[in-house]
Design a protein around this motif. Structure first.
Motif, PDB file in Angstrom:
ATOM      1  N   PRO A 132       0.810  -1.288   0.057  1.00 34.89           N
ATOM      2  CA  PRO A 132      -0.163  -0.068   0.134  1.00 34.89           C
ATOM      3  C   PRO A 132       0.661   1.341   0.096  1.00 34.89           C
ATOM      4  O   PRO A 132       2.152   1.251   0.331  1.00 34.89           O
ATOM      5  CB  PRO A 132      -0.817  -0.150   1.439  1.00 34.89           C
ATOM      6  CG  PRO A 132       0.213  -0.967   2.295  1.00 34.89           C
ATOM      7  CD  PRO A 132       0.932  -1.937   1.351  1.00 34.89           C
ATOM      8  N   THR A 162       1.015   5.503   1.517  1.00 33.92           N
ATOM      9  CA  THR A 162       0.401   6.570   2.516  1.00 33.92           C
ATOM     10  C   THR A 162      -0.611   7.199   1.585  1.00 33.92           C
ATOM     11  O   THR A 162      -1.576   7.774   2.065  1.00 33.92           O
ATOM     12  CB  THR A 162       1.508   7.302   3.035  1.00 33.92           C
ATOM     13  OG1 THR A 162       2.446   6.565   3.807  1.00 33.92           O
ATOM     14  CG2 THR A 162       0.863   8.150   4.267  1.00 33.92           C
ATOM     15  N   LEU A 200      -4.355   6.373   1.086  1.00 35.93           N
ATOM     16  CA  LEU A 200      -5.192   6.297   2.848  1.00 35.93           C
ATOM     17  C   LEU A 200      -6.154   7.511   2.808  1.00 35.93           C
ATOM     18  O   LEU A 200      -7.206   7.529   3.352  1.00 35.93           O
ATOM     19  CB  LEU A 200      -4.326   6.382   4.023  1.00 35.93           C
ATOM     20  CG  LEU A 200      -3.474   5.375   4.225  1.00 35.93           C
ATOM     21  CD1 LEU A 200      -2.613   5.419   5.611  1.00 35.93           C
ATOM     22  CD2 LEU A 200      -4.304   4.199   4.601  1.00 35.93           C
ATOM     23  N   VAL A 250      -8.279   0.242   8.314  1.00 32.73           N
ATOM     24  CA  VAL A 250      -6.962  -0.119   7.704  1.00 32.73           C
ATOM     25  C   VAL A 250      -6.249  -1.450   8.124  1.00 32.73           C
ATOM     26  O   VAL A 250      -6.026  -2.042   7.085  1.00 32.73           O
ATOM     27  CB  VAL A 250      -5.889   1.234   7.761  1.00 32.73           C
ATOM     28  CG1 VAL A 250      -4.594   0.875   7.087  1.00 32.73           C
ATOM     29  CG2 VAL A 250      -6.440   2.537   7.213  1.00 32.73           C
ATOM     30  N   ARG A 282      -8.243  -4.216   6.786  1.00 31.68           N
ATOM     31  CA  ARG A 282      -8.193  -4.577   5.519  1.00 31.68           C
ATOM     32  C   ARG A 282      -6.796  -5.509   4.958  1.00 31.68           C
ATOM     33  O   ARG A 282      -6.966  -6.252   4.602  1.00 31.68           O
ATOM     34  CB  ARG A 282      -8.044  -3.100   4.759  1.00 31.68           C
ATOM     35  CG  ARG A 282      -7.784  -3.379   3.050  1.00 31.68           C
ATOM     36  CD  ARG A 282      -7.391  -2.081   2.184  1.00 31.68           C
ATOM     37  NE  ARG A 282      -7.504  -2.459   0.998  1.00 31.68           N
ATOM     38  CZ  ARG A 282      -7.120  -1.725   0.074  1.00 31.68           C
ATOM     39  NH1 ARG A 282      -6.780  -0.587   0.363  1.00 31.68           N
ATOM     40  NH2 ARG A 282      -6.880  -1.984  -1.052  1.00 31.68           N
ATOM     41  N   TRP A 283      -5.767  -5.019   5.736  1.00 37.28           N
ATOM     42  CA  TRP A 283      -4.371  -5.590   5.544  1.00 37.28           C
ATOM     43  C   TRP A 283      -4.295  -7.089   6.236  1.00 37.28           C
ATOM     44  O   TRP A 283      -3.874  -7.943   5.732  1.00 37.28           O
ATOM     45  CB  TRP A 283      -3.311  -4.779   5.687  1.00 37.28           C
ATOM     46  CG  TRP A 283      -3.538  -3.709   4.679  1.00 37.28           C
ATOM     47  CD1 TRP A 283      -3.828  -2.447   5.064  1.00 37.28           C
ATOM     48  CD2 TRP A 283      -3.212  -3.689   3.334  1.00 37.28           C
ATOM     49  NE1 TRP A 283      -3.981  -1.560   3.725  1.00 37.28           N
ATOM     50  CE2 TRP A 283      -3.460  -2.546   2.614  1.00 37.28           C
ATOM     51  CE3 TRP A 283      -2.860  -4.606   2.260  1.00 37.28           C
ATOM     52  CZ2 TRP A 283      -3.391  -2.065   1.550  1.00 37.28           C
ATOM     53  CZ3 TRP A 283      -2.930  -4.479   1.070  1.00 37.28           C
ATOM     54  CH2 TRP A 283      -3.016  -3.238   0.643  1.00 37.28           C
ATOM     55  N   VAL A 336      -1.380   2.848  12.730  1.00 35.10           N
ATOM     56  CA  VAL A 336      -1.578   1.814  11.776  1.00 35.10           C
ATOM     57  C   VAL A 336      -0.183   0.977  11.707  1.00 35.10           C
ATOM     58  O   VAL A 336      -0.407  -0.116  11.878  1.00 35.10           O
ATOM     59  CB  VAL A 336      -1.848   2.517  10.372  1.00 35.10           C
ATOM     60  CG1 VAL A 336      -1.755   1.350   9.365  1.00 35.10           C
ATOM     61  CG2 VAL A 336      -3.253   2.890  10.543  1.00 35.10           C
TER      62      VAL A 336
END
Length: 611
Positions: A122, A124, A127, A143, A146-147, A192
């Protein structure tokens, strides 16, 4: 030599067809932080060389799927170079960016590619955070969900996730206050990263800390907003090269290609001055001078590396007694003689000294890196032992730790109890070898070691160590299969598999878990041995007899009639080619077998099992 001069030298060598020499010139610079220009030169070198039938010597192979939220065409070209500098061949599969979930939820393309690793990349920028984030906790939760959800889908494919973390933005309207405000973009991105890193440590997920890379390079260099708006690539070209280097280091370490042993020069490397001229109390180390304090700090850095499991050894052109005296008598030395698993000080060429250390420790030359302040010594070792890494300690002493750390040769991907005790185990190996020289026979030597073992099923706690052994072991590896933590975790839960580790201790040290046996699936009353590996630290101690004795008893108790063994020859495992013959297995067209109905289980007379 500057990067420009090196690039021109490589270009000239390629024009002459000198691909091996060109790669040998370029590879050390790429390891030590070579920039984008050198990476592009390496891309062209490998492409041209491949067209002419030449490739570098690869020790491992991996298949990497690259799922990203940004354009990765350039990254995909740099990654094979970043892996090749470690001896890792990588095949990259990169679907169009922005389709992470689509590729994982409809994985036909990934299944066809059969990746060993999936890089989740991903940025930054995607986001979409404002300078003051509304409901920051909910944003962080979303976030992270999701990952971590993507990790689960990757694991279902039988691959290992590699997660890029986020680079904390280089500009924040709150300035220094941003770190104290929960709603700031800076605080949210850091949270995060913290949450993802914590989850990864529990999930056998590899992490690449992009914010650390960006900070080392400089945020203003790593970020290039013009490139983002033009190409949807979040990093500038230098940032992309630095990120590729770190991804390659993590993948190589996961493949077992990290450094196991640092071989250290003394004069000018661990202290200032020449000990043969100044004496043990005259060398520059510790309080009294800025340079002496910097040498002491470098020794602290090396001691910390030893605590993480890197083995230290000494190779010095010196009188042996004089070389030892500072470690024995100088109170300002941080390192002492018992911190080194091997100590060679004489007047022979460095390559001969390093070769002796390799043989004494039973490690592979590829697992060894020489640190020396003399470029000529490093060159001599590179020429005569090209498998050994060499780092020239040039520049200010205060920069030595940064120089070594930036070489990407010391990248760990996990930390186990055995890592912590590895250095002591190699030191104990040296003590045991001296005992071997005093024994009248091998059986007498084995008895004198007073060995005890702990054969146990693989557990959740020992999965990571089991995978470490599978990935890193080369010499004592019967089938050369490399298993990930997720694979081993699945096998240990399967009812028709037997997954065992062996821990070994002797009168000198507890070596921790040093062996792994994965056997299964049971078929027709026969149990095939899928994986049998043993750390080089304990080769020649009959630990393999003890591990297979335990397996044979377990199999016989379960009503299994045969053990089935296979051997797959490789470049470095010839020493186990006749293992099954030595253990009493019989040979047939399908390998080796042990009939458990007509013969007793394998015997282990020299090692006592701990209850």
């Amino acid at each position: 030599m500057t990067d420009v001069e090196l690039s021109e030298r490589v270009r000239a060598l390629v024009a002459e067809g000198g691909f091996a020499e060109a790669w040998a010139s370029l590879r050390p610079a790429l390891r030590l932080g070579g920039g984008y220009g050198l990476f592009r030169r390496a891309v062209r070198l490998l492409a041209t060389a491949a067209g002419r039938g030449w490739t570098p010597a690869y020790r491992r192979e991996t298949r990497l799927a690259l799922l990203s939220t940004f354009e990765t065409a350039e990254l995909g070209e740099l990654l094979p170079v970043a892996c090749a500098i470690h001896g890792l061949r990588v095949e990259v599969h990169a679907p169009p960016f922005g389709q992470v979930e689509q590729c994982l939820l409809e994985p036909a393309g990934l299944v066809a590619f059969a990746p060993t690793h999936v890089l989740l990349a991903p940025s930054t920028q995607d986001l979409g955070l404002s300078d003051l984030v509304e409901e920051p906790e909910a944003v962080v939760d979303a976030v992270v969900a999701r990952w971590t959800g993507a990790w689960r889908l990757v694991a279902e494919l039988g691959a290992r996730p590699v997660q890029l973390l986020f680079a904390v933005p280089d500009g924040d309207v709150l300035g220094n206050l941003a770190s104290t405000v929960p709603r700031s973009r800076t605080t949210v991105v850091r949270e995060v990263n913290r949450r993802l890193a914590a989850a990864a440590s529990r999930s056998h997920v590899l992490v690449v800390d992009v914010d650390r890379i960006a900070s080392d390079l400089g945020k203003r260099t790593w970020f290039d907003h013009r490139i983002w708006y033009a190409t949807r690539q979040p990093a500038g070209y230098e940032g992309l090269a630095a990120t590729a280097r770190e991804i390659g280091a993590v993948l190589a370490a996961d493949a077992g290609l990290g450094c196991k042993c640092l071989v250290l020069d003394l004069d000018g490397s661990l202290w200032g001055g020449v000990v043969g001229e100044l004496g043990w109390d005259g060398v520059d180390i510790g309080p009294g001078s800025a340079r002496g304090e910097a040498f002491r700090a470098f020794q602290e850095f090396l001691a910390d590396l030893r605590d993480t499991g890197v083995v230290l050894a000494v190779s010095s052109k010196n009188d042996g007694a004089a070389a030892r005296e500072p470690f024995e008598r100088n109170p300002h030395m941080r390192l002492r003689l018992d911190d080194f698993a091997a100590f060679v000080a004489d007047w022979r060429p460095k390559s001969e000294q390093v070769r002796d250390i390799v043989e004494a420790l039973g490690v592979s030359p590829e697992d060894v890196v020489l640190l020396d302040d003399n470029p000529a010594e490093c060159l001599e070792v590179r020429q005569r032992l090209p498998e050994v890494g060499a780092v020239v300690l040039d520049g200010p002493v205060a920069d030595f730790p940064r120089l070594v750390a930036s070489s990407v040769l010391l990248e760990p991907v996990s930390r186990t109890e055995e890592d912590t005790g590895r250095a002591a185990s190699y030191t104990a190996r040296g003590q045991a070898e001296r005992l071997r020289g005093e024994a009248a026979s091998l059986p007498e030597f084995w008895h004198s070691l007073e060995m005890t073992a702990r054969v146990r099923p693989v557990t959740e706690r020992t999965v990571e160590r089991a995978a470490q052994l599978s990935r890193k072991t080369n010499q004592f590896n019967l089938t050369l299969r490399r298993r990930s933590p997720a694979e081993i975790d699945a096998l240990r839960r399967a009812p028709d598999w037997t997954c065992l580790t062996i821990g070994l201790a002797d009168r000198f040290a507890d070596h921790g878990i040093v062996g792994l046996c994965l056997a299964g699936p049971v078929s027709g009353g026969e149990l095939p041995i899928d994986t049998l590996v043993l750390s080089c630290r304990v080769i020649g101690r009959t630990a393999e007899h003890h591990l297979l004795a335990a397996l044979s008893r377990h199999a016989a108790d379960a009503g299994i009639r045969r053990l089935r063994g296979h051997y797959r020859p490789g470049p470095r495992n010839a020493l186990v080619a006749d293992l099954y013959d030595r253990l009493g297995f019989q040979r047939d067209d399908d390998g080796w077998f042990l009939d458990l109905t007509g013969t007793p289980p394998i015997d282990s007379p020299y090692i006592r099992e701990q209850p």
